[in-house]
Scaffold this active site. Structure first.
Site, PDB file in Angstrom:
ATOM      1  N   GLU A  84       0.073  -1.227   5.621  1.00 55.53           N
ATOM      2  CA  GLU A  84       1.165  -0.845   6.519  1.00 55.53           C
ATOM      3  C   GLU A  84       1.003   0.607   6.946  1.00 55.53           C
ATOM      4  OE1 GLU A  84       5.096   0.673   7.814  1.00 55.53           O
ATOM      5  OE2 GLU A  84       3.874   1.393   6.153  1.00 55.53           O
ATOM      6  N   ASP A  97       0.829  -1.213   0.000  1.00 56.73           N
ATOM      7  CA  ASP A  97       0.000   0.000   0.000  1.00 56.73           C
ATOM      8  C   ASP A  97       0.862   1.262   0.000  1.00 56.73           C
ATOM      9  OD1 ASP A  97       0.723  -0.745   2.697  1.00 56.73           O
ATOM     10  OD2 ASP A  97      -0.697   0.744   3.443  1.00 56.73           O
TER      11      ASP A  97
END
Ligand SMILES: [Zn+2]
Length: 383
Positions: free
Chosen positions: A142, A81
Site C-alpha cells: 500500500e 506493509d
C-alpha cells in the site's frame, strides 16, 4: 454492544508490529495473519499480486461464510506493509499506550487495522453472532503506490461494499480523498559556450524557470494542491544548458479541477518553450518540450448517503460513539477499490503520528473501532 477481548487484541497487535513487513516483504506477517484468520474460522488464499510487484507474497484474502443467507457480503480490508524505518520494531508500553522506541515507526499503520479485523472475526465466532458473508483482504505494497489493491484479484472477492481501516483518527470515516497525477517535464534548449557564444544557445534552465514562475503551485483551492518536487539539469557552469527535467504532482478531490490544474501546468511550460528560438549560422533552432502526465490514482468520492456510510454511522451511534464522514488529504487502498467498482470508506483505528519514529497508538481506540465494526456486521445482517 459486545465486549471486545482487550488482552487478545493488544497481544496480537504487539506481535504483529514485531514482525518485519516492509513493502514487498510482507510474507512473514501474512503467514501469521493467515494463522489468526484460520483460528477464527476463515478460509484463506493468496492472490498473485506478489509476482506482479516483485514481492515475496500476494494479497491475503479470507472468506468467512455467513450464518444467515441473503445478506450482502461485507469487505474488511487493511494493509500489511509498513514504511521505513520499520525493521526491528521494539514496542514500548505505558499501560494501553503503545509507542515505538524512537528508532523506528511503530507500524500501527496498518497493523492496527489487521488486528481489529481479526478480533472482530473472533468475536463473531465465540459469541455466535448471526452474520452474513465476510471477505477479509490484507493487502501488500500500500505504501509504495497502492500496488496490492491495484493488482488485487477481484474474482476472489465477493463483497462489493465495506471498509478499509487505514487512518489515524478514531471517530472519522473518510469518504473523500484526492486523485493524483504525476507530471514530468523535459525542456530541451540548445548547448553553447556560455562565455564565447551565449547568443547561440537556448538555456533550458531559464525556460523552465519562466514556466515555473508563471505557474500556480501549492494550495490551489480547498480540495486541490500542486507541487514541483524534483529538478535536474545542466552540465557545467560555462555551458548554456540544453536540458532540464522537472517532476511534480497535482492532487484534487475533484476530477475536473485536477484536469484543469494539470493543463495549466503543461500550458506554462508550452508557453515558455514556444518563445525560445535562435538562429545560428543561418539555421534556426527552437526549444522543445516533452512531457508526461500519468494518473497515479483516482479520487475517492463515496456519497455521504451511500448505504455503507449510513450503516457505519448507525453502528457508531449504537455504540454511543460519533463517527462523521470526512475528507482526507492522503490516499489509501480505498481510492483503488472505489475506482475498481466497490464502495469502500476508510475508518480510523487510532494510529497516530504515522510515518514518523514518534508513532503511537492507544489500545482503547482499536477497541472502539472493533466495537463499531461488530455493530456494522449486525446491521448488515438486518439486526
Ligand atoms: Zn496506511
Amino acid at each position: 454492544m459486545e465486549t471486545i477481548n482487550h488482552d487478545r487484541l493488544k497481544r496480537l497487535f504487539l506481535e504483529l508490529v514485531q514482525i518485519d513487513s516492509l513493502s514487498r516483504r510482507e510474507r512473514d506477517c501474512a503467514l501469521r495473519l493467515k494463522r489468526e484468520l484460520e483460528a477464527a474460522g476463515a478460509r484463506c488464499q493468496f492472490d498473485r499480486a506478489g509476482e506482479k510487484v516483485n514481492g515475496n507474497t500476494g494479497n491475503l484474502i479470507a472468506h468467512v461464510d455467513g450464518t444467515l443467507s441473503n445478506v450482502p457480503p461485507l469487505l474488511l480490508c487493511s494493509h500489511m506493509d509498513t514504511v521505513v524505518p520499520g525493521e526491528g520494531v521494539k514496542p514500548v508500553l505505558e499501560g494501553d499506550i503503545i509507542r515505538s522506541d524512537g528508532t523506528t515507526v511503530l507500524g500501527g499503520d496498518d497493523k492496527s487495522g489487521c488486528a481489529i479485523i481479526c478480533e472482530v472475526l473472533h468475536q463473531l465466532r465465540e459469541k455466535r453472532i448471526p452474520h452474513g458473508p465476510i471477505d477479509v483482504v490484507f493487502t501488500i505494497c500500500e505504501e509504495v503506490g497502492l500496488l496490492g489493491a491495484k493488482f488485487l484479484n477481484l474474482d476472489l472477492v465477493r463483497a462489493r461494499e465495506g471498509l478499509v481501516y487505514d487512518s489515524d483518527a478514531p471517530g472519522y470515516l473518510f469518504v473523500r480523498a484526492p486523485g493524483a497525477q504525476v507530471l514530468t517535464f523535459k525542456v530541451r534548449g540548445l548547448e553553447a559556450h556560455a562565455g564565447m557564444y551565449p547568443e547561440r544557445g537556448i538555456s533550458a534552465i531559464k525556460l523552465a524557470a519562466e514556466a515555473v514562475a508563471a505557474m500556480r503551485l501549492g494550495r490551489i483551492d480547498e480540495e486541490t494542491t500542486a507541487n514541483l518536487g524534483l529538478i535536474e539539469g545542466g552540465r557545467a557552469i560555462n555551458v548554456v544548458p540544453n536540458e532540464v527535467v522537472i517532476r511534480g504532482e497535482a492532487r484534487s478531490r475533484d476530477a475536473a479541477k485536477l484536469k484543469t490544474q494539470v493543463e495549466h501546468m503543461i500550458d506554462c511550460f508550452k508557453q515558455a518553450v514556444a518563445r525560445a528560438e535562435v538562429t545560428v549560422e543561418g539555421k534556426s533552432y527552437k526549444a522543445e518540450l516533452d512531457y508526461t502526465a500519468k494518473d497515479e490514482y483516482a479520487a475517492m468520492n463515496v456519497p455521504d448517503d451511500a448505504p455503507i456510510v449510513r450503516k457505519v454511522v448507525k453502528a457508531a451511534e449504537r455504540c454511543g460513539r460519533v463517527v462523521k464522514p470526512e475528507a482526507m488529504g492522503g490516499e489509501c487502498d480505498a481510492n483503488i477499490l472505489n475506482q475498481r467498482g466497490l464502495v469502500v470508506a476508510n475508518l480510523g483505528t487510532g494510529m497516530r503520528e504515522i510515518h514518523t519514529v514518534r508513532e503511537w497508538l492507544d489500545v482503547n481506540d482499536m477497541i472502539g473501532t472493533a466495537e463499531v465494526t461488530l455493530e456494522l456486521v449486525k446491521i448488515q445482517a438486518g439486526a
